[in-house]
Design a protein around this motif. Sequence first.
Motif, PDB file in Angstrom:
ATOM      1  N   ASN A 150       0.287   8.365  -5.986  1.00 38.90           N
ATOM      2  CA  ASN A 150      -0.224   7.743  -4.759  1.00 38.90           C
ATOM      3  C   ASN A 150       0.920   7.471  -3.784  1.00 38.90           C
ATOM      4  N   TRP A 151       0.616   6.744  -2.702  1.00 36.33           N
ATOM      5  CA  TRP A 151       1.599   6.561  -1.627  1.00 36.33           C
ATOM      6  C   TRP A 151       2.830   5.783  -2.058  1.00 36.33           C
ATOM      7  N   ARG A 152       2.733   5.052  -3.170  1.00 43.97           N
ATOM      8  CA  ARG A 152       3.923   4.366  -3.693  1.00 43.97           C
ATOM      9  C   ARG A 152       4.637   5.188  -4.761  1.00 43.97           C
ATOM     10  N   THR A 179       3.291   6.049  -7.601  1.00 43.64           N
ATOM     11  CA  THR A 179       2.740   5.745  -8.925  1.00 43.64           C
ATOM     12  C   THR A 179       1.890   6.912  -9.407  1.00 43.64           C
ATOM     13  N   GLU A 180       2.035   7.262 -10.669  1.00 44.57           N
ATOM     14  CA  GLU A 180       1.201   8.321 -11.242  1.00 44.57           C
ATOM     15  C   GLU A 180      -0.222   7.795 -11.386  1.00 44.57           C
ATOM     16  N   VAL A 181      -1.178   8.459 -10.759  1.00 39.40           N
ATOM     17  CA  VAL A 181      -2.569   7.979 -10.784  1.00 39.40           C
ATOM     18  C   VAL A 181      -3.513   8.956 -11.464  1.00 39.40           C
ATOM     19  N   CYS A 199       0.818  -1.221   0.000  1.00 33.66           N
ATOM     20  CA  CYS A 199       0.000   0.000   0.000  1.00 33.66           C
ATOM     21  C   CYS A 199       0.846   1.263   0.000  1.00 33.66           C
ATOM     22  N   GLY A 200       2.136   1.141   0.245  1.00 34.30           N
ATOM     23  CA  GLY A 200       2.990   2.325   0.336  1.00 34.30           C
ATOM     24  C   GLY A 200       3.013   2.881   1.750  1.00 34.30           C
ATOM     25  N   THR A 201       3.993   3.732   1.985  1.00 30.94           N
ATOM     26  CA  THR A 201       4.200   4.314   3.313  1.00 30.94           C
ATOM     27  C   THR A 201       3.468   5.646   3.431  1.00 30.94           C
ATOM     28  N   GLY A 256      -5.234   5.314  -4.176  1.00 33.24           N
ATOM     29  CA  GLY A 256      -4.121   5.823  -3.375  1.00 33.24           C
ATOM     30  C   GLY A 256      -3.241   4.728  -2.816  1.00 33.24           C
TER      31      GLY A 256
END
Lengths: 338, 338
Positions: free
Chosen positions: B322-324, B326-328, A105-107, A194
């Motif tokens: 997003n939190w990683r 990545t272009e969203v 999910c990412g930090t 997200g």
Amino acid sequence: MNPVLIEVLRGAAVESRHAGALAIVDASGHVHTALGDVDRPIFPRSAVKLLQALPLVASGATDAFQLTDAELSIACASHSGEPEHVATAAGMLAKLGLDADALECGTQWPGREPVLRAMAARGEVATPLHNNCSGKHSGFVCVACVMARNAGTHPAEFARGYVAAAHPVMREVTAALSATTGIDAERAPRGIDGCSIPTFALPLRALALAFARCGTGQGLSDANARAARRLRRAVAAAPFMVGGTDRFDTRVMEAFGEQLFCKIGAEGVYCAALPELGLGVALKIDDGAARAAEAAFAAVAQWLLKTEAPVLRDYSHAVLRNWRGTEVGALRPAFTLS
Amino acid sequence: MNPVLIEVLRGAAVESRHAGALAIVDASGHVHTALGDVDRPIFPRSAVKLLQALPLVASGATDAFQLTDAELSIACASHSGEPEHVATAAGMLAKLGLDADALECGTQWPGREPVLRAMAARGEVATPLHNNCSGKHSGFVCVACVMARNAGTHPAEFARGYVAAAHPVMREVTAALSATTGIDAERAPRGIDGCSIPTFALPLRALALAFARCGTGQGLSDANARAARRLRRAVAAAPFMVGGTDRFDTRVMEAFGEQLFCKIGAEGVYCAALPELGLGVALKIDDGAARAAEAAFAAVAQWLLKTEAPVLRDYSHAVLRNWRGTEVGALRPAFTLS
């Protein structure tokens, strides 16, 4: 253009306005109330975490790992990254013999500022466990581990890449969205959320239907009906896990228990189930504002439940204060329901 | 309803929309361009800090206390509470023999999260000096001290209560708003701002006129024309002070210097002066979103200045990740100017 749902007052004057659309639908698909365009697809984002968690129960993972109410609740959560949330998500992964490295999910630093400051003061840094979606993702990893066991493969290897739309876990999650909304999500416009999983654009009417179904069990498979009931009960039993300190979702479910399941999503989305009334609610603020989504849903809940509960009025007519604590304005609903 | 100015894309689909109005006006009051309702009064909030700082120069306080470019820039700022901002505001007060106790803006933690975390990690707590308005308020206290000296009274006692509309300092600030906009602010709808001073609702057309006048000096008293020029030069010389690290206003003025003065205000307001073109710009996003105000102004500045400068495109077509990482999605203007 959708109608203005919430006005923001400064003194006696309207300073800002939030337009949007909302649908209230019963489990047969009958539209109880609609404002604005309820047929245009919108990205529901985190407002559908209950639907995305259905495979966690339906897959048998809940029984296999003896998941608690707190663990099921956080699987439906956009939590504030408080220590209890982090510990609960970490505990789910520990049951699988895994840790935060399994999360994709990412930090994210905690959304609640005092929690973030306290972490920094302790010299801690954010991890994927602090991400508001860490519970949902821990749930996905639980599903992956059950699937791996059934397939006789290595759980951690099987789980890897679970955020991709084509991964077996995500296909189950997407199937749950399709089954509850009645729309083939695989064919819907797709974005990346997200937390890196796919989000599918679906009409508010279909989203409200899905929540009416999850509140009543009508129109669902037995497995999904049981899963929805189990998840709703878990969230009602552990509402802190679904949000956190001073969070709207938590406060509302603390007050209403199983009468009401509700969940915010990013960009001004709100979904809810009112099981006793047999209704589902879905709304989207056009501009994406969370303050307006919460205020609009609070007004809808006041009307549907015929209640003067302070927690709902605290949000439907939220008082705005400045840095000295002086009252400078308020929110107010600009729509009437009848 | 005002037109949609900014669309928010997720993948290929429009996820959210921001409507608003904008006025581009020359110093004679001629409307160069208007979109939406530019005659409805809106609260300009912090977008008019340049106008509110005119008395700081016109009163003689700038000369009396030998205020530097950095100090004049922070008097026009909504800063991020970084250590340099805090030190600069504290330095202004020290010149008066005063400290943070003189500020009536309230306590606010820095708006920039890494700064806030670094403070917490050092065991520090927020003070009124960290409030994004601390420079503007330090400027108000400078004006109060000059007024007190002229009146032969005690400066700190005279300054007390300077945020009230009836205080001599605030009457000067309000008079500067009236003189530049051409509208009697004392008779305008009034609210209390985030930093506790009054904010007056004025039409975008009049706000754009005020900034055209401040960019050119036309239509202003000699004292206000000189003050506006002095403040614009100070901000161009010390743009970090008006915002901070990675802040739009700072980045734009770093790139364009005295070609452009621009300032965001709360609830989606943006005001700017383009002295070489003789134009002023004022815009308000109906729903109050800062992301849309910055994007819309960036698009306006690209068009007016006929520039491909990356800093403007970075905001008019901001990429969402997003939190990683990545272009969203992205922002994009939904209006054309011609």
